[in-house]
Design a protein around this motif. Structure first.
Motif, PDB file in Angstrom:
ATOM      1  N   UNK A 252      39.418 -23.314  -6.325  1.00 15.60           N
ATOM      2  CA  UNK A 252      38.793 -24.225  -7.281  1.00 15.60           C
ATOM      3  C   UNK A 252      39.516 -24.203  -8.615  1.00 15.60           C
ATOM      4  N   UNK A 253      39.932 -23.015  -9.058  1.00 17.00           N
ATOM      5  CA  UNK A 253      40.667 -22.908 -10.310  1.00 17.00           C
ATOM      6  C   UNK A 253      42.029 -23.568 -10.196  1.00 17.00           C
ATOM      7  N   UNK A 254      42.692 -23.372  -9.066  1.00 16.35           N
ATOM      8  CA  UNK A 254      43.995 -24.008  -8.869  1.00 16.35           C
ATOM      9  C   UNK A 254      43.858 -25.529  -8.838  1.00 16.35           C
ATOM     10  N   UNK A 255      42.826 -26.016  -8.148  1.00 15.93           N
ATOM     11  CA  UNK A 255      42.574 -27.459  -8.085  1.00 15.93           C
ATOM     12  C   UNK A 255      42.392 -28.033  -9.486  1.00 15.93           C
ATOM     13  N   UNK A 256      41.598 -27.343 -10.309  1.00 16.09           N
ATOM     14  CA  UNK A 256      41.334 -27.830 -11.664  1.00 16.09           C
ATOM     15  C   UNK A 256      42.608 -27.817 -12.509  1.00 16.09           C
ATOM     16  N   UNK A 257      43.397 -26.744 -12.396  1.00 15.20           N
ATOM     17  CA  UNK A 257      44.616 -26.624 -13.201  1.00 15.20           C
ATOM     18  C   UNK A 257      45.646 -27.678 -12.813  1.00 15.20           C
ATOM     19  N   UNK A 258      45.813 -27.906 -11.522  1.00 13.53           N
ATOM     20  CA  UNK A 258      46.776 -28.903 -11.073  1.00 13.53           C
ATOM     21  C   UNK A 258      46.316 -30.312 -11.437  1.00 13.53           C
ATOM     22  N   UNK A 259      45.049 -30.595 -11.248  1.00 14.10           N
ATOM     23  CA  UNK A 259      44.515 -31.926 -11.543  1.00 14.10           C
ATOM     24  C   UNK A 259      44.658 -32.255 -13.031  1.00 14.10           C
ATOM     25  N   UNK A 260      44.436 -31.245 -13.886  1.00 12.05           N
ATOM     26  CA  UNK A 260      44.504 -31.473 -15.331  1.00 12.05           C
ATOM     27  C   UNK A 260      45.917 -31.759 -15.804  1.00 12.05           C
TER      28      UNK A 260
END
Length: 404
Positions: A252-260
């Motif tokens: 979830x953290x990786x998803x948020x960081x990449x999406x941002x």
């Protein structure tokens, strides 16, 4: 065994050249150290001689019968100048031959790799930038400096890249890989490592990814001039030079960081091994054997598909590269599963690893197949992970074209 000339410029970072020398000799290379006279004011000749097993000279008048100022360069497979000071870059760009090192640079037909180190103001001065441009135009490889602590309290661009980074890039050059500045002006977003999905405060569900292939992709992209952001999931190695690192833990953290960050990138590379599932519930306290909280089963919830979401959000002109760690089974072989994944995810390129029988994870070497959405297939033979990374960028660069 390759014959490497290690030129050492007269800067305080010269002490790191001893560490680079050790790394190169441990790889089995025959290294001849050619320092400038001022370099020997920082590190003595005895240190270089003891670590290399070869004599050390600074002057063209030493060992005249050998004609060292010509012969050393003629017999080299690679010349590495580490550190390359502002003065040394200026003398090399001007074609000077006033000591053994600059004469060697003129006499060699081997690739030359300059690793700059100097204060920020000196690196950014137009004279230095003109000298760097001149050397690159002539075919020399000039790395961008690292950003960090310099002499005294100062900090900024101009720090010498760490010896392990330079040694890895030496492997690329000796392996025939490119470090030309063909990614200059390109913004690259890379994920690396393996996500961890917490089960309780102590335990997690994870995978075997070390992050080293993603590290190699970031390092080689930075060496080729890219502006690199590296989203790192649980990677223990020191971050490569030239990269902005964003640490994450879970999917979830990786998803948020990449999406941002994907909106600003020209190339997005999903090299991280992302957990497909996470525990539905995370215990607040450690789950103990024999206690009332001891689990008999772990319920799992599917994580977001990071690569598919990045493809769906892809802006015009952006190139998306996925990774697939595959094994064959009764239904299909490795490439069959990979082609299905490429079609399903919709990315532009898919880098495929055959991870059968414990291959790839945690190992220094890799071999990949790069599948393209247009049907092209590129086989990359087994080599060090930085050499493989350079080959992947060789596939990416022509596809950028007018996208940048």
């Amino acid at each position: 065994m390759s014959r490497i000339v290690l030129g050492v410029g007269g800067g305080v970072a010269a002490y790191k050249s001893a560490l680079l020398l050790r790394a190169l000799t441990e790889r089995g290379h025959d290294v001849r150290v050619v320092p400038t006279a001022s370099a020997l004011r920082f590190v003595g000749a005895a240190t270089f001689e003891a670590l290399s097993g070869n004599p050390v000279s600074t002057e063209v008048w030493d060992d005249v019968p050998e004609v060292a100022h010509v012969r050393i360069g003629q017999t080299a497979d690679l010349v590495v100048v580490n550190p390359a000071t502002a003065d040394l870059l200026a003398r090399a760009a001007a074609g000077r031959a006033d000591d053994l090192l600059t004469a060697t640079l003129l006499a060699t037909g081997a690739p030359v790799l300059f690793v700059p180190a100097m204060h920020t103001e000196m690196w950014q001065h137009p004279a230095t930038q003109d000298n760097v441009a001149t050397l690159r135009r002539r075919g020399a490889l000039v790395l961008p400096p690292a950003v960090g602590r310099l002499t005294g309290p100062d900090s900024g661009p101009g720090r010498l890249p760490e010896p392990h980074d330079v040694a890895a890039l030496v492997d690329v050059v000796l392996g025939g890989g490119s470090l030309q500045q063909d990614l200059a002006g390109t913004r690259v977003l890379i994920s690396a490592g393996g996500t961890r999905e917490p089960l309780d405060p102590v335990r997690y569900l994870g995978n075997r990814s070390s992050g080293r292939q993603g590290w190699a992709l970031a390092r080689t992209a930075a060496a080729r001039g890219a502006e690199v952001t590296l989203v790192a999931a649980n990677v223990e190695d020191a971050a490569p030079f030239g990269c902005t690192v964003v640490p994450v833990g879970s999917a979830a953290e990786l998803h948020a960081a990449m999406t941002a960050r994907t909106g600003d990138a020209d190339v997005v590379v999903m090299a991280a091994a992302v957990a497909d599932f996470r525990p539905t519930e995370v215990a607040a306290d450690k789950l103990k054997k024999g206690s009332s909280s001891e689990p008999t089963a772990v319920a799992l919830t599917r994580n977001p598909d990071v690569l598919a979401d990045l493809v769906a959000a892809r802006r015009a002109g952006q190139l998306v590269v996925g990774f697939a760690a595959e094994t064959g089974d009764a239904d299909d072989d490795v490439l069959g599963h990979a082609r299905a994944k490429l079609a399903r995810k919709g990315c532009d390129l898919l880098v495929v690893n055959d991870v059968s029988a414990g291959q790839v994870f945690g190992r220094p070497d890799n071999a990949v197949t790069v599948l393209a959405a247009d049907g092209a297939v590129t086989e990359v033979a087994a080599a060090g992970k930085d050499t493989v990374a350079a080959a992947v960028w060789d596939v990416v660069v022509p596809r950028l074209g007018s996208r940048r």
